[in-house]
Write a protein that holds these residues in place. Sequence first.
Motif, PDB file in Angstrom:
ATOM      1  N   ARG A  92       0.834  -1.210   0.000  1.00 36.58           N
ATOM      2  CA  ARG A  92       0.000   0.000   0.000  1.00 36.58           C
ATOM      3  C   ARG A  92       0.865   1.254   0.000  1.00 36.58           C
ATOM      4  O   ARG A  92       0.579   2.237  -0.705  1.00 36.58           O
ATOM      5  N   LEU A  93       1.926   1.221   0.780  1.00 34.62           N
ATOM      6  CA  LEU A  93       2.863   2.346   0.802  1.00 34.62           C
ATOM      7  C   LEU A  93       3.431   2.590  -0.599  1.00 34.62           C
ATOM      8  O   LEU A  93       3.473   3.726  -1.086  1.00 34.62           O
ATOM      9  N   ALA A  94       3.866   1.499  -1.252  1.00 33.64           N
ATOM     10  CA  ALA A  94       4.446   1.624  -2.589  1.00 33.64           C
ATOM     11  C   ALA A  94       3.416   2.124  -3.590  1.00 33.64           C
ATOM     12  O   ALA A  94       3.742   2.886  -4.510  1.00 33.64           O
ATOM     13  N   GLU A  95       2.150   1.698  -3.422  1.00 37.33           N
ATOM     14  CA  GLU A  95       1.098   2.130  -4.348  1.00 37.33           C
ATOM     15  C   GLU A  95       0.895   3.642  -4.284  1.00 37.33           C
ATOM     16  O   GLU A  95       0.556   4.272  -5.305  1.00 37.33           O
ATOM     17  N   GLU A  96       1.076   4.234  -3.115  1.00 42.56           N
ATOM     18  CA  GLU A  96       0.987   5.695  -3.007  1.00 42.56           C
ATOM     19  C   GLU A  96       2.058   6.364  -3.861  1.00 42.56           C
ATOM     20  O   GLU A  96       1.807   7.372  -4.525  1.00 42.56           O
ATOM     21  N   ILE A  97       3.258   5.772  -3.862  1.00 37.03           N
ATOM     22  CA  ILE A  97       4.349   6.320  -4.674  1.00 37.03           C
ATOM     23  C   ILE A  97       4.053   6.126  -6.159  1.00 37.03           C
ATOM     24  O   ILE A  97       4.307   7.007  -6.987  1.00 37.03           O
ATOM     25  N   VAL A  98       3.494   4.962  -6.493  1.00 36.66           N
ATOM     26  CA  VAL A  98       3.142   4.685  -7.899  1.00 36.66           C
ATOM     27  C   VAL A  98       2.181   5.747  -8.423  1.00 36.66           C
ATOM     28  O   VAL A  98       2.361   6.282  -9.527  1.00 36.66           O
ATOM     29  N   SER A  99       1.153   6.060  -7.647  1.00 36.75           N
ATOM     30  CA  SER A  99       0.171   7.059  -8.089  1.00 36.75           C
ATOM     31  C   SER A  99       0.791   8.445  -8.181  1.00 36.75           C
ATOM     32  O   SER A  99       0.482   9.214  -9.102  1.00 36.75           O
ATOM     33  N   ALA A 100       1.664   8.776  -7.231  1.00 38.63           N
ATOM     34  CA  ALA A 100       2.244  10.117  -7.211  1.00 38.63           C
ATOM     35  C   ALA A 100       3.180  10.347  -8.403  1.00 38.63           C
ATOM     36  O   ALA A 100       3.132  11.395  -9.052  1.00 38.63           O
ATOM     37  N   TYR A 101       4.016   9.351  -8.717  1.00 38.15           N
ATOM     38  CA  TYR A 101       4.996   9.526  -9.795  1.00 38.15           C
ATOM     39  C   TYR A 101       4.447   9.107 -11.159  1.00 38.15           C
ATOM     40  O   TYR A 101       4.946   9.566 -12.190  1.00 38.15           O
ATOM     41  N   ASP A 102       3.472   8.214 -11.166  1.00 37.22           N
ATOM     42  CA  ASP A 102       2.746   7.831 -12.377  1.00 37.22           C
ATOM     43  C   ASP A 102       3.678   7.532 -13.560  1.00 37.22           C
ATOM     44  O   ASP A 102       3.576   8.144 -14.619  1.00 37.22           O
ATOM     45  N   GLN A 103       4.570   6.583 -13.359  1.00 34.43           N
ATOM     46  CA  GLN A 103       5.509   6.191 -14.405  1.00 34.43           C
ATOM     47  C   GLN A 103       4.822   5.344 -15.478  1.00 34.43           C
ATOM     48  O   GLN A 103       3.964   4.508 -15.169  1.00 34.43           O
ATOM     49  N   ASN A 104       5.194   5.541 -16.721  1.00 31.03           N
ATOM     50  CA  ASN A 104       4.743   4.682 -17.822  1.00 31.03           C
ATOM     51  C   ASN A 104       5.912   3.747 -18.140  1.00 31.03           C
ATOM     52  O   ASN A 104       6.873   4.133 -18.802  1.00 31.03           O
ATOM     53  N   VAL A 105       5.812   2.499 -17.667  1.00 34.05           N
ATOM     54  CA  VAL A 105       6.964   1.587 -17.691  1.00 34.05           C
ATOM     55  C   VAL A 105       6.911   0.744 -18.964  1.00 34.05           C
ATOM     56  O   VAL A 105       6.433  -0.394 -18.965  1.00 34.05           O
ATOM     57  N   VAL A 106       7.392   1.311 -20.065  1.00 28.83           N
ATOM     58  CA  VAL A 106       7.329   0.601 -21.349  1.00 28.83           C
ATOM     59  C   VAL A 106       8.684   0.489 -22.041  1.00 28.83           C
ATOM     60  O   VAL A 106       8.955  -0.516 -22.706  1.00 28.83           O
ATOM     61  N   VAL A 107       9.535   1.500 -21.934  1.00 28.48           N
ATOM     62  CA  VAL A 107      10.839   1.487 -22.583  1.00 28.48           C
ATOM     63  C   VAL A 107      11.924   1.557 -21.517  1.00 28.48           C
ATOM     64  O   VAL A 107      11.824   2.335 -20.574  1.00 28.48           O
ATOM     65  N   HIS A 108      12.926   0.717 -21.668  1.00 26.61           N
ATOM     66  CA  HIS A 108      14.026   0.696 -20.698  1.00 26.61           C
ATOM     67  C   HIS A 108      14.984   1.851 -21.007  1.00 26.61           C
ATOM     68  O   HIS A 108      15.787   1.790 -21.941  1.00 26.61           O
ATOM     69  N   ARG A 156       1.217   0.662 -16.118  1.00 24.91           N
ATOM     70  CA  ARG A 156       1.361   1.196 -14.770  1.00 24.91           C
ATOM     71  C   ARG A 156       2.597   0.575 -14.112  1.00 24.91           C
ATOM     72  O   ARG A 156       3.026  -0.526 -14.463  1.00 24.91           O
ATOM     73  N   PHE A 157       3.137   1.256 -13.124  1.00 20.55           N
ATOM     74  CA  PHE A 157       4.341   0.787 -12.410  1.00 20.55           C
ATOM     75  C   PHE A 157       3.931  -0.270 -11.378  1.00 20.55           C
ATOM     76  O   PHE A 157       4.105  -0.100 -10.177  1.00 20.55           O
ATOM     77  N   ARG A 158       3.379  -1.392 -11.879  1.00 20.48           N
ATOM     78  CA  ARG A 158       2.893  -2.459 -10.997  1.00 20.48           C
ATOM     79  C   ARG A 158       4.009  -3.103 -10.189  1.00 20.48           C
ATOM     80  O   ARG A 158       3.763  -3.734  -9.154  1.00 20.48           O
ATOM     81  N   ALA A 159       5.226  -2.984 -10.689  1.00 20.95           N
ATOM     82  CA  ALA A 159       6.344  -3.694 -10.064  1.00 20.95           C
ATOM     83  C   ALA A 159       6.695  -3.158  -8.684  1.00 20.95           C
ATOM     84  O   ALA A 159       7.196  -3.921  -7.843  1.00 20.95           O
ATOM     85  N   LEU A 160       6.460  -1.880  -8.424  1.00 19.14           N
ATOM     86  CA  LEU A 160       6.933  -1.310  -7.158  1.00 19.14           C
ATOM     87  C   LEU A 160       6.236  -1.915  -5.943  1.00 19.14           C
ATOM     88  O   LEU A 160       6.914  -2.268  -4.960  1.00 19.14           O
ATOM     89  N   PRO A 161       4.896  -2.081  -5.913  1.00 22.46           N
ATOM     90  CA  PRO A 161       4.288  -2.766  -4.779  1.00 22.46           C
ATOM     91  C   PRO A 161       4.790  -4.199  -4.616  1.00 22.46           C
ATOM     92  O   PRO A 161       4.955  -4.678  -3.484  1.00 22.46           O
ATOM     93  N   VAL A 162       5.036  -4.895  -5.729  1.00 22.85           N
ATOM     94  CA  VAL A 162       5.576  -6.258  -5.647  1.00 22.85           C
ATOM     95  C   VAL A 162       6.956  -6.239  -5.018  1.00 22.85           C
ATOM     96  O   VAL A 162       7.256  -7.011  -4.104  1.00 22.85           O
ATOM     97  N   TYR A 163       7.809  -5.359  -5.504  1.00 24.00           N
ATOM     98  CA  TYR A 163       9.163  -5.232  -4.956  1.00 24.00           C
ATOM     99  C   TYR A 163       9.119  -4.889  -3.469  1.00 24.00           C
ATOM    100  O   TYR A 163       9.796  -5.508  -2.642  1.00 24.00           O
ATOM    101  N   SER A 164       8.286  -3.919  -3.120  1.00 26.23           N
ATOM    102  CA  SER A 164       8.224  -3.430  -1.744  1.00 26.23           C
ATOM    103  C   SER A 164       7.755  -4.514  -0.776  1.00 26.23           C
ATOM    104  O   SER A 164       8.325  -4.702   0.297  1.00 26.23           O
ATOM    105  N   THR A 165       6.708  -5.253  -1.170  1.00 25.55           N
ATOM    106  CA  THR A 165       6.168  -6.254  -0.250  1.00 25.55           C
ATOM    107  C   THR A 165       7.109  -7.445  -0.107  1.00 25.55           C
ATOM    108  O   THR A 165       7.246  -8.013   0.984  1.00 25.55           O
TER     109      THR A 165
END
Length: 514
Positions: free
Chosen positions: A92-108, A382-391
């Motif tokens: 949940r903490l990471a999801e707050e960051i995801v929404s705030a920064y709103d990264q489009n994770v498509v190109v490395h 969406r930056f779905r990876a950050l909540p996964v990484y965080s948890t």
Amino acid sequence: MQNPSDQTCLSQAQQHVLKLIFESQDGHRVLPHATTIQKASSSLVSSLPDQGHGIQRTTEHVLDEIAPALNHQALSPSYYGLVTGGVTPAARLAEEIVSAYDQNVVVHLPETSIATTVEDHALKLLLQLFNFSLEAWPGRTFTTGATASNVMGLACGREHVINGAIQKRRKHSASQTAQTVGELGLLAACREADIADIQILTTLPHSSLKKASSIVGLGRSCFHQVSRSKDGLEFDLDMLEERLKRPHSASIVVISCAEVNTGLFATHSYGDVDALRALCDKYDAWLHVDAAFGLFARILESSEEFGYVHGGAEGLELADSIAGDAHKLLNVPYDCGFFFCRHPGQTQRVFQNANAVYLSAGSPSLDHIESPLNVGIENSRRFRALPVYSTLVSYGRRGYQDMLQSQIRFARRVAWYISQHPDLELLSQALPDKASIDRETYIIVLFRAKNEALNHTLVKRINDFSQIYVTGTSWNEVPACRIAAANWQVDPERDSARVGSVLERVLRDWRPAH
């Protein structure tokens, strides 16, 4: 442009969420009142305002009218519908960051954002959680969920079996340019391969698999049940081989790793999967695993208590591809799934985003991280990876073992209670004795009321109390009730007592009228 009221309203929303989280864990309603939903529906704006209502009025509308009409599926440990996880505090903490920064994770583009690097690390941590070799599964990505992951698995399987047939026909003309389904299209590729039929061979497939098959152009009618009994889960290897032998046919074999109604497994050991692998290799078939929540059995230890369930996920490293959900037992926010493939060339052939220079990563990356848009379905992600990484970093392997063990122990307590109740019947369990229940039950309990009239209204009667939420299904053409434990907050003793209390109230309220 921001103004002072923006900050005030954001603060109000954050305070509302925090209050909700801390108050929802014990004894609160799982579902909103019907009148609350009706009130919220009537408050919805149906005509686009010209000037807009402003952020303050909109905040009040969302918090005071819409939010109370939402269910508590992620907040309450007593929501047992479908297979619905919650959200761990770290996620949940990471999801707050995801929404705030709103990264489009498509190109490395590692020089502009760390997002794709975090995603790569999160996927590697996930593979480690499931005890998979990082080197063996180079094809990996996050998706919207297991349905999208099944689309990817069937698309890669389709690519593999048709392209393999084309290569066989061209074995004496290797100088010809290799052509693939991704380039030729399905019909042209099948003509080139002399394939008249593509079949999906499985046992009790989830409905999302048939949806995925429709999307990739194979159709829902291509499924063939190859089980030992009519509606069984275990493979009949002789029947499977007979289907694989069919001339002018290409095949994808799918393992249902934890069937959705029962939580039972199609395979029970490494040897079971090895036998399927051998047949797939013999007949050039693709082996896919639909493991939305069953894959998590791999994180259990092969102990006396959990060894049988753990066996249901053994040997999956032999598959070609695996589909899974993270928003179930990993307990990260919707929507989040994952896809693993042992053949990265297949994912690139199918999902390569060709001829878009503006979406190029430029020079090859030194860290060998693929741009996600070239190995998955979406070009906007969406930056779905950050909540996964965080948890995963927060709770580690042991934390997730503890969560799953609690969910299994809860399910086993409920299953035993139902098996001993004179008015209820435990379904899908071959032998409803305590030893079998404590050995075979995963996270799902399937049951019915013995009285037929009550059984037809059982799900509604349970949910009307709003202390727990269950979903209905059908078992052997009879209505059934299904409890699935997936929330990280599940407590076996507390929550099984609550289930028992609700069921007793349902039965008590029904008896006087009958």
